[in-house]
Scaffold this motif. Structure first.
Motif, PDB file in Angstrom:
ATOM      1  N   PRO A  98      77.727  76.782 -21.795  1.00 48.56           N
ATOM      2  CA  PRO A  98      76.618  76.922 -20.853  1.00 48.56           C
ATOM      3  C   PRO A  98      77.113  77.077 -19.418  1.00 48.56           C
ATOM      4  O   PRO A  98      78.152  76.536 -19.038  1.00 48.56           O
ATOM      5  CB  PRO A  98      75.851  75.603 -21.024  1.00 48.56           C
ATOM      6  CG  PRO A  98      76.892  74.632 -21.485  1.00 48.56           C
ATOM      7  CD  PRO A  98      77.828  75.433 -22.342  1.00 48.56           C
ATOM      8  N   GLY A  99      76.358  77.828 -18.633  1.00 46.36           N
ATOM      9  CA  GLY A  99      76.649  77.948 -17.217  1.00 46.36           C
ATOM     10  C   GLY A  99      76.247  76.684 -16.488  1.00 46.36           C
ATOM     11  O   GLY A  99      75.670  75.761 -17.073  1.00 46.36           O
ATOM     12  N   PRO A 100      76.518  76.613 -15.174  1.00 47.37           N
ATOM     13  CA  PRO A 100      76.216  75.393 -14.409  1.00 47.37           C
ATOM     14  C   PRO A 100      74.756  74.967 -14.486  1.00 47.37           C
ATOM     15  O   PRO A 100      74.460  73.781 -14.646  1.00 47.37           O
ATOM     16  CB  PRO A 100      76.617  75.776 -12.975  1.00 47.37           C
ATOM     17  CG  PRO A 100      77.649  76.841 -13.145  1.00 47.37           C
ATOM     18  CD  PRO A 100      77.224  77.615 -14.358  1.00 47.37           C
ATOM     19  N   LEU A 101      73.826  75.923 -14.382  1.00 46.71           N
ATOM     20  CA  LEU A 101      72.410  75.564 -14.397  1.00 46.71           C
ATOM     21  C   LEU A 101      71.975  75.076 -15.777  1.00 46.71           C
ATOM     22  O   LEU A 101      71.257  74.066 -15.902  1.00 46.71           O
ATOM     23  CB  LEU A 101      71.562  76.767 -13.970  1.00 46.71           C
ATOM     24  CG  LEU A 101      70.050  76.522 -13.899  1.00 46.71           C
ATOM     25  CD1 LEU A 101      69.737  75.383 -12.943  1.00 46.71           C
ATOM     26  CD2 LEU A 101      69.314  77.799 -13.482  1.00 46.71           C
ATOM     27  N   LYS A 102      72.409  75.764 -16.841  1.00 50.24           N
ATOM     28  CA  LYS A 102      72.045  75.336 -18.193  1.00 50.24           C
ATOM     29  C   LYS A 102      72.653  73.980 -18.520  1.00 50.24           C
ATOM     30  O   LYS A 102      72.019  73.155 -19.193  1.00 50.24           O
ATOM     31  CB  LYS A 102      72.490  76.390 -19.208  1.00 50.24           C
ATOM     32  CG  LYS A 102      71.637  77.652 -19.217  1.00 50.24           C
ATOM     33  CD  LYS A 102      72.020  78.571 -20.375  1.00 50.24           C
ATOM     34  CE  LYS A 102      71.103  79.777 -20.429  1.00 50.24           C
ATOM     35  NZ  LYS A 102      71.438  80.678 -21.565  1.00 50.24           N
ATOM     36  N   LEU A 103      73.868  73.759 -18.064  1.00 45.39           N
ATOM     37  CA  LEU A 103      74.498  72.465 -18.293  1.00 45.39           C
ATOM     38  C   LEU A 103      73.729  71.369 -17.564  1.00 45.39           C
ATOM     39  O   LEU A 103      73.477  70.294 -18.126  1.00 45.39           O
ATOM     40  CB  LEU A 103      75.952  72.492 -17.818  1.00 45.39           C
ATOM     41  CG  LEU A 103      76.728  71.178 -17.940  1.00 45.39           C
ATOM     42  CD1 LEU A 103      76.770  70.697 -19.378  1.00 45.39           C
ATOM     43  CD2 LEU A 103      78.138  71.328 -17.377  1.00 45.39           C
ATOM     44  N   ASN A 104      73.332  71.638 -16.330  1.00 43.46           N
ATOM     45  CA  ASN A 104      72.533  70.678 -15.564  1.00 43.46           C
ATOM     46  C   ASN A 104      71.239  70.351 -16.302  1.00 43.46           C
ATOM     47  O   ASN A 104      70.862  69.176 -16.454  1.00 43.46           O
ATOM     48  CB  ASN A 104      72.231  71.253 -14.180  1.00 43.46           C
ATOM     49  CG  ASN A 104      71.277  70.390 -13.377  1.00 43.46           C
ATOM     50  OD1 ASN A 104      71.663  69.394 -12.768  1.00 43.46           O
ATOM     51  ND2 ASN A 104      70.003  70.779 -13.359  1.00 43.46           N
ATOM     52  N   ASN A 105      70.554  71.391 -16.788  1.00 37.88           N
ATOM     53  CA  ASN A 105      69.287  71.171 -17.489  1.00 37.88           C
ATOM     54  C   ASN A 105      69.500  70.407 -18.795  1.00 37.88           C
ATOM     55  O   ASN A 105      68.681  69.561 -19.176  1.00 37.88           O
ATOM     56  CB  ASN A 105      68.609  72.506 -17.764  1.00 37.88           C
ATOM     57  CG  ASN A 105      68.163  73.204 -16.489  1.00 37.88           C
ATOM     58  OD1 ASN A 105      67.993  72.562 -15.441  1.00 37.88           O
ATOM     59  ND2 ASN A 105      67.977  74.509 -16.550  1.00 37.88           N
ATOM     60  N   GLY A 106      70.600  70.709 -19.477  1.00 36.95           N
ATOM     61  CA  GLY A 106      70.887  69.994 -20.714  1.00 36.95           C
ATOM     62  C   GLY A 106      71.178  68.522 -20.470  1.00 36.95           C
ATOM     63  O   GLY A 106      70.730  67.649 -21.236  1.00 36.95           O
ATOM     64  N   LEU A 107      71.915  68.222 -19.411  1.00 39.53           N
ATOM     65  CA  LEU A 107      72.203  66.827 -19.090  1.00 39.53           C
ATOM     66  C   LEU A 107      70.934  66.086 -18.681  1.00 39.53           C
ATOM     67  O   LEU A 107      70.781  64.891 -18.986  1.00 39.53           O
ATOM     68  CB  LEU A 107      73.241  66.759 -17.960  1.00 39.53           C
ATOM     69  CG  LEU A 107      74.661  67.204 -18.344  1.00 39.53           C
ATOM     70  CD1 LEU A 107      75.543  67.315 -17.097  1.00 39.53           C
ATOM     71  CD2 LEU A 107      75.283  66.243 -19.351  1.00 39.53           C
ATOM     72  N   LEU A 108      70.015  66.775 -18.011  1.00 41.34           N
ATOM     73  CA  LEU A 108      68.728  66.154 -17.686  1.00 41.34           C
ATOM     74  C   LEU A 108      67.916  65.875 -18.947  1.00 41.34           C
ATOM     75  O   LEU A 108      67.243  64.835 -19.050  1.00 41.34           O
ATOM     76  CB  LEU A 108      67.935  67.052 -16.731  1.00 41.34           C
ATOM     77  CG  LEU A 108      68.470  67.159 -15.302  1.00 41.34           C
ATOM     78  CD1 LEU A 108      67.632  68.140 -14.495  1.00 41.34           C
ATOM     79  CD2 LEU A 108      68.484  65.792 -14.620  1.00 41.34           C
ATOM     80  N   LYS A 109      67.987  66.774 -19.934  1.00 40.13           N
ATOM     81  CA  LYS A 109      67.307  66.535 -21.208  1.00 40.13           C
ATOM     82  C   LYS A 109      67.882  65.310 -21.908  1.00 40.13           C
ATOM     83  O   LYS A 109      67.144  64.499 -22.481  1.00 40.13           O
ATOM     84  CB  LYS A 109      67.430  67.767 -22.104  1.00 40.13           C
ATOM     85  CG  LYS A 109      66.579  68.954 -21.698  1.00 40.13           C
ATOM     86  CD  LYS A 109      66.759  70.104 -22.682  1.00 40.13           C
ATOM     87  CE  LYS A 109      65.938  71.320 -22.282  1.00 40.13           C
ATOM     88  NZ  LYS A 109      66.134  72.455 -23.230  1.00 40.13           N
ATOM     89  N   LEU A 110      69.210  65.197 -21.864  1.00 41.60           N
ATOM     90  CA  LEU A 110      69.849  64.023 -22.462  1.00 41.60           C
ATOM     91  C   LEU A 110      69.399  62.751 -21.763  1.00 41.60           C
ATOM     92  O   LEU A 110      69.142  61.727 -22.417  1.00 41.60           O
ATOM     93  CB  LEU A 110      71.367  64.149 -22.369  1.00 41.60           C
ATOM     94  CG  LEU A 110      72.098  64.838 -23.519  1.00 41.60           C
ATOM     95  CD1 LEU A 110      73.600  64.804 -23.262  1.00 41.60           C
ATOM     96  CD2 LEU A 110      71.785  64.173 -24.849  1.00 41.60           C
ATOM     97  N   ARG A 111      69.306  62.798 -20.436  1.00 39.46           N
ATOM     98  CA  ARG A 111      68.878  61.628 -19.675  1.00 39.46           C
ATOM     99  C   ARG A 111      67.453  61.233 -20.067  1.00 39.46           C
ATOM    100  O   ARG A 111      67.148  60.041 -20.242  1.00 39.46           O
ATOM    101  CB  ARG A 111      68.966  61.939 -18.181  1.00 39.46           C
ATOM    102  CG  ARG A 111      68.631  60.780 -17.275  1.00 39.46           C
ATOM    103  CD  ARG A 111      68.823  61.165 -15.813  1.00 39.46           C
ATOM    104  NE  ARG A 111      70.219  61.462 -15.511  1.00 39.46           N
ATOM    105  CZ  ARG A 111      70.639  61.844 -14.314  1.00 39.46           C
ATOM    106  NH1 ARG A 111      69.780  62.016 -13.323  1.00 39.46           N
ATOM    107  NH2 ARG A 111      71.926  62.075 -14.106  1.00 39.46           N
ATOM    108  N   ASP A 112      66.589  62.234 -20.200  1.00 43.39           N
ATOM    109  CA  ASP A 112      65.210  61.950 -20.612  1.00 43.39           C
ATOM    110  C   ASP A 112      65.160  61.397 -22.034  1.00 43.39           C
ATOM    111  O   ASP A 112      64.364  60.504 -22.347  1.00 43.39           O
ATOM    112  CB  ASP A 112      64.367  63.218 -20.515  1.00 43.39           C
ATOM    113  CG  ASP A 112      64.138  63.663 -19.080  1.00 43.39           C
ATOM    114  OD1 ASP A 112      64.314  62.831 -18.169  1.00 43.39           O
ATOM    115  OD2 ASP A 112      63.807  64.848 -18.868  1.00 43.39           O
ATOM    116  N   LEU A 113      66.031  61.932 -22.920  1.00 44.41           N
ATOM    117  CA  LEU A 113      66.061  61.457 -24.302  1.00 44.41           C
ATOM    118  C   LEU A 113      66.502  59.995 -24.356  1.00 44.41           C
ATOM    119  O   LEU A 113      65.916  59.188 -25.090  1.00 44.41           O
ATOM    120  CB  LEU A 113      67.007  62.327 -25.126  1.00 44.41           C
ATOM    121  CG  LEU A 113      67.208  61.927 -26.599  1.00 44.41           C
ATOM    122  CD1 LEU A 113      65.886  61.889 -27.340  1.00 44.41           C
ATOM    123  CD2 LEU A 113      68.181  62.881 -27.280  1.00 44.41           C
TER     124      LEU A 113
END
Length: 344
Positions: free
Chosen positions: A251-266
């Motif tokens: 993933p690029g920087p933005l997708k990685l950021n969004n994925g880490l935010l999803k993990l945080r929410d999970l």
């Protein structure tokens, strides 16, 4: 700062402060500037999240490991292949042992065997059997991780049965537990609970949860039981690559950021469910996130996502951490010298 992202208790406490309420009120009643007035300078956009132990995992009990800790954990687990020590179909068949133990368990088909093979650094040679059929693990199997320490001399008799007696002090035992849920039998669960509640050598239990599907009812029941019994445990979100690395390319920087935010929410939703089950009391537990399949570092593809953090958690639980310089500590913890007083 986005105040809505703060925990409810902290947000409520802040909102009771008169100064902050006046600030929020002034922001809400702010009028757009006229065309003849230069606009105020815009605040710098928040930096995108990058991959690290603190952004990947959710620590509430333990301190996040440093790079030195992670390198030590990687070396400890990969410097020598794991030793298959014993198989125990029943709790009473576990051997007497001076070694600290950790247990890995989870719902059937949660990816436990794949994770253990990645933990051992043996993704090509499968120590823990991987199967597409749920409930494949039917016994409690012990694997010794020595950190490169030499095995002792073989006993003269019953060498295979007494393999664990050769295992050196300063190592730990990883116990692969039967899966629970639809693919497992109730009898295996009874023996597993006897082990979790009664084994003196057990230092920590790692409960795997599928990151793609979240908590199931059986997960909540088990985690609630561990908490009520005071059994030390951590949650491990397996298959995290499904959220961070859904495509063939990293993933690029933005997708990685969004994925880490999803993990945080999970992680937040997992704690909310457990808090609800506990009658509203806060659940204080670490949540580790990992993948047995993929790495986000193209230069180190053999180092799978979050696996070194799980390794460090195992060593920390067993009292086998390194010092600040990354060197193995001298001596052993006193508590790992205890043997169970029961008949062989």
């Amino acid at each position: 700062m986005d105040i809505l992202r703060l925990p409810t208790a902290l947000r409520s406490s802040l909102l009771r402060q008169p100064a902050l309420r006046r600030l929020l009120h002034s922001a809400a009643t702010y009028e757009a500037p006229r065309d003849d007035v230069p606009p105020p300078s815009l605040a710098a956009a928040p930096a995108l999240l990058t991959l690290s132990s603190t952004t990947l995992n959710s620590y509430q009990v333990s301190l996040p490991p440093t790079n030195t800790h992670l390198r030590f954990a990687n070396t400890y687990f990969t410097s020598a292949p794991p030793e298959y020590l014993f198989t125990a179909p029943y709790f009473r068949s576990f051997p007497l042992s001076p070694h600290p133990e950790v247990a890995f368990l989870g719902r059937s088909n949660v990816g436990k065997s794949s994770l253990l093979n990645a933990l051992f650094g043996r993704t090509n040679i499968k120590d823990a059997h991987v199967s597409k059929r749920p409930g494949r693990t039917r016994t409690m199997n012990g694997f010794g991780v020595s950190g490169g320490l030499a095995m002792g001399a073989a006993p003269k008799e019953a060498q295979r049965e007494a393999m664990w007696k050769r295992f050196p002090r300063g190592g730990c035992v990883v116990v692969d537990m039967p899966g629970y849920g639809g693919g497992s039998r109730e009898a295996w669960g009874k023996e597993a609970m006897k082990y979790l509640e009664g084994r003196k050598q057990l230092r920590r239990t790692f409960v795997l949860v599928d990151a793609e599907h979240g908590l199931k009812r059986t997960d909540v029941e088990l985690l609630t039981h561990l908490r009520r019994q005071g059994i030390a445990h951590q949650i491990v979100l397996s298959k995290t690559d499904k959220l961070l690395y859904p495509g063939a390319k990293p993933p690029g920087p933005l997708k990685l950021n969004n994925g880490l935010l999803k993990l945080r929410d999970l992680c937040g939703s997992i704690r909310s469910k457990l808090n609800h089950e506990a009658g509203g009391r806060d659940t204080t537990v670490d949540i580790l996130c990992c993948s047995a399949e993929k790495s986000l570092d193209e230069r180190n593809k053999h180092r799978k996502l979050g696996i070194d953090e799980v390794r460090w958690a195992v060593l920390s639980a067993c009292g086998l951490e390194c010092d600040g310089e990354g060197n193995r500590k001298r001596g052993l913890s006193q508590d790992i010298k205890i043997l169970e007083e029961e008949d062989e």
